[in-house]
Design a protein around this motif. Structure first.
Motif, PDB file in Angstrom:
ATOM      1  N   GLN A  34       0.813  -1.212   0.000  1.00  0.00           N
ATOM      2  CA  GLN A  34       0.000   0.000   0.000  1.00  0.00           C
ATOM      3  C   GLN A  34       0.849   1.265   0.000  1.00  0.00           C
ATOM      4  O   GLN A  34       0.463   2.279  -0.584  1.00  0.00           O
ATOM      5  CB  GLN A  34      -0.951  -0.016   1.204  1.00  0.00           C
ATOM      6  N   THR A  37       1.591   1.814  -3.578  1.00  0.00           N
ATOM      7  CA  THR A  37       0.536   2.377  -4.421  1.00  0.00           C
ATOM      8  C   THR A  37       0.563   3.903  -4.406  1.00  0.00           C
ATOM      9  O   THR A  37       0.299   4.544  -5.429  1.00  0.00           O
ATOM     10  CB  THR A  37      -0.851   1.896  -3.958  1.00  0.00           C
ATOM     11  N   SER A 242      -9.608   3.323  -8.105  1.00  0.00           N
ATOM     12  CA  SER A 242      -8.445   3.677  -7.284  1.00  0.00           C
ATOM     13  C   SER A 242      -7.299   4.243  -8.115  1.00  0.00           C
ATOM     14  O   SER A 242      -6.497   5.041  -7.618  1.00  0.00           O
ATOM     15  CB  SER A 242      -7.968   2.454  -6.497  1.00  0.00           C
ATOM     16  N   LEU A 245      -7.243   8.089  -8.231  1.00  0.00           N
ATOM     17  CA  LEU A 245      -7.107   8.894  -7.016  1.00  0.00           C
ATOM     18  C   LEU A 245      -6.052   9.993  -7.120  1.00  0.00           C
ATOM     19  O   LEU A 245      -6.272  11.099  -6.611  1.00  0.00           O
ATOM     20  CB  LEU A 245      -6.817   7.989  -5.815  1.00  0.00           C
ATOM     21  N   ARG A 264      -6.576   6.975  -0.088  1.00  0.00           N
ATOM     22  CA  ARG A 264      -6.140   5.581  -0.207  1.00  0.00           C
ATOM     23  C   ARG A 264      -6.490   4.796   1.056  1.00  0.00           C
ATOM     24  O   ARG A 264      -6.814   3.606   1.001  1.00  0.00           O
ATOM     25  CB  ARG A 264      -4.628   5.525  -0.434  1.00  0.00           C
ATOM     26  N   PRO A 267     -10.994   3.553   2.256  1.00  0.00           N
ATOM     27  CA  PRO A 267     -11.704   2.271   2.135  1.00  0.00           C
ATOM     28  C   PRO A 267     -11.334   1.287   3.223  1.00  0.00           C
ATOM     29  O   PRO A 267     -12.172   0.518   3.694  1.00  0.00           O
ATOM     30  CB  PRO A 267     -11.253   1.757   0.753  1.00  0.00           C
ATOM     31  N   LEU A 318     -15.533   6.560  -0.036  1.00  0.00           N
ATOM     32  CA  LEU A 318     -14.502   5.524  -0.125  1.00  0.00           C
ATOM     33  C   LEU A 318     -14.552   4.596   1.083  1.00  0.00           C
ATOM     34  O   LEU A 318     -14.325   3.382   0.956  1.00  0.00           O
ATOM     35  CB  LEU A 318     -13.125   6.178  -0.242  1.00  0.00           C
ATOM     36  N   ASN A 360      -8.636  -5.979  -9.917  1.00  0.00           N
ATOM     37  CA  ASN A 360      -7.991  -4.822  -9.318  1.00  0.00           C
ATOM     38  C   ASN A 360      -7.070  -4.103 -10.305  1.00  0.00           C
ATOM     39  O   ASN A 360      -7.173  -2.891 -10.506  1.00  0.00           O
ATOM     40  CB  ASN A 360      -7.197  -5.243  -8.074  1.00  0.00           C
ATOM     41  N   GLU A 364      -7.731  -0.900 -12.828  1.00  0.00           N
ATOM     42  CA  GLU A 364      -6.977   0.348 -12.850  1.00  0.00           C
ATOM     43  C   GLU A 364      -6.641   0.749 -14.283  1.00  0.00           C
ATOM     44  O   GLU A 364      -6.715   1.931 -14.650  1.00  0.00           O
ATOM     45  CB  GLU A 364      -5.702   0.189 -12.020  1.00  0.00           C
TER      46      GLU A 364
END
Length: 408
Positions: A34, A37, A242, A245, A264, A267, A318, A360, A364
């Motif tokens: 994460q 990301t 996502s 974002l 981020r 959620p 979110l 996922n 994106e």
């Protein structure tokens, strides 16, 4: 079941060392991902200014899982799943350390970032199916749904902290989040190596071409499993907002990296609340219908986020997305695991991972391309409406899944 036995069963999870080590390892690994990301998404957009490149971030991680799905699943059923997961975490940690070194030197290029993303994708292609197949072995007997909820909650806690720390550390220096990622992945590898299994693994089948593709056949022959994982594929594929974002944070909401980190994490905040509820009070009736309702609520929340122009409303939407998605995730994972024999869980998990990864990461890519063609807000709105439509269609196509009453 009364509240007291439910609480006792939930508390028992926290006194089970194999499960706790597994959850901690997966949490640190997800924490690192994460952070990536935020750091990679912001850096790629800063270097290119392109929504298409943001979409490619997901695509280049998906391609390895698509190419390696059968080999990875067979490896998870053939070798010690703990060692497979551990090796993949070490590889990811070393790749993150390389990005940190190059970023600190000021020479990091988009090509190097995408090369590292391919490495992350290959490691995840092998590591995630093995980890998924390992969960039933570390869960206390008869407590898989609660163990799944606990694992999901800890995973979501990592998602809460990871993006926020990613945004803050990136503001200090682009090299800092990569260093933190490397440390967390290597720590995850140490924790995974410390797991001791109480139940022996099933004896693997002799290697053959039929065994390599056995996971696909098993999924195809089980409508409930096929419907469950394909629902996730198409619903989240359309709802993969996502990737947008960074654009929302900078261009629509007129904020910076801190807002990207907060969004981020949002959620996961909603998901964390929901997993706390599900750990104490598992879904005991109408589980199939509840899964579909969760997906529909997920799509509605995406639509609200798409139209929002305020950071507080975007964050709430979110968070609602995360809570709704958690209901679907816990039911889906439990359904697939309970319906699959241990000696097949790696191969079935690899097929499931391919579907999840497609939803996922290809989601994106789809969002990036759609945003480039139609604009950011229409792309997110179309995705949310598409998610709702898919859930309603799947209720008609898989009536047996909608009628699943209990997880047994």
């Amino acid at each position: 079941m009364s509240a007291q036995p439910e609480a006792a069963a939930a508390d028992n999870l926290f006194r089970h060392p194999p499960l706790l080590l597994f959850v901690a390892s997966r949490s640190f690994s997800e924490f690192a991902y994460q952070i990536a990301t935020v750091a990679i998404g912001w850096q790629v957009y800063a270097l290119t200014g392109s929504a298409v490149y943001l979409g490619l971030v997901g695509l280049v991680q998906f391609i390895p899982s698509a190419l390696l799905v059968f080999i990875a699943g067979h490896a998870a059923d053939r070798y010690d799943r703990r060692r497979v997961v551990q090796a993949c975490q070490i590889i990811q940690g070393l790749a993150a350390a390389y990005l940190g070194w190059r970023s600190f030197a000021g020479d990091l290029t988009v090509l190097e970032i995408f090369s590292a993303l391919v490495t992350f994708g290959v490691a995840a292609a092998f590591g995630d199916p093995a980890a998924s197949a390992l969960l039933p072995a570390v869960a206390p007997e008869g407590q898989l749904q609660r163990a799944t909820a606990l694992s999901t909650g800890a995973w979501q806690f990592s998602i809460v902290a990871g993006p926020a720390i990613g945004g803050l550390t990136y503001a200090i220096s682009p090299a800092v989040p990569y260093a933190v990622m490397a440390a967390f992945w290597l720590l995850a590898a140490v924790l995974c190596g410390a797991i001791r299994l109480e139940r022996p693994a099933a004896e693997p089948d002799p290697p053959s071409l039929d065994q390599l593709f056995a996971g696909v056949k098993f999924v195809r022959d089980n409508p409930a499993i096929l419907g469950t994982i394909s629902l996730d594929l198409f619903a989240v594929l359309l709802g993969g907002a996502s990737a947008l974002l960074p654009i929302y944070a900078r261009d629509i909401l007129q904020a910076g990296p801190w807002a990207l980190g907060v969004m981020r994490a949002a959620p996961a905040v909603g998901a964390l609340v929901m997993t706390a509820v599900l750990t104490r009070h598992p879904i005991s009736r109408h589980v199939g219908l509840r899964m579909f309702q969760g997906v529909i609520a997920f799509g509605i929340a995406i639509c609200v986020f798409a139209l929002s122009k305020e950071i507080w409303l975007s964050t709430l939407a979110l968070a609602a997305m995360g809570a709704a998605d958690t209901i679907s995730v816990v039911i889906r994972v439990s359904l697939v695991q309970l319906a699959t024999p241990d000696e097949m869980r790696g191969r079935v998990g690899a097929v499931n991972y391919l579907f999840v990864n497609a939803s996922n990461q290809l989601g994106e890519f789809e969002s990036g391309i759609t945003a480039a063609l139609f604009g950011t807000i229409p792309a997110a709105l179309i995705g949310g409406l598409g998610t709702i439509a898919v859930a309603l269609l799947w209720m008609k196509l898989f009536p047996s899944l909608r009628k699943v009453e209990r997880l047994e």
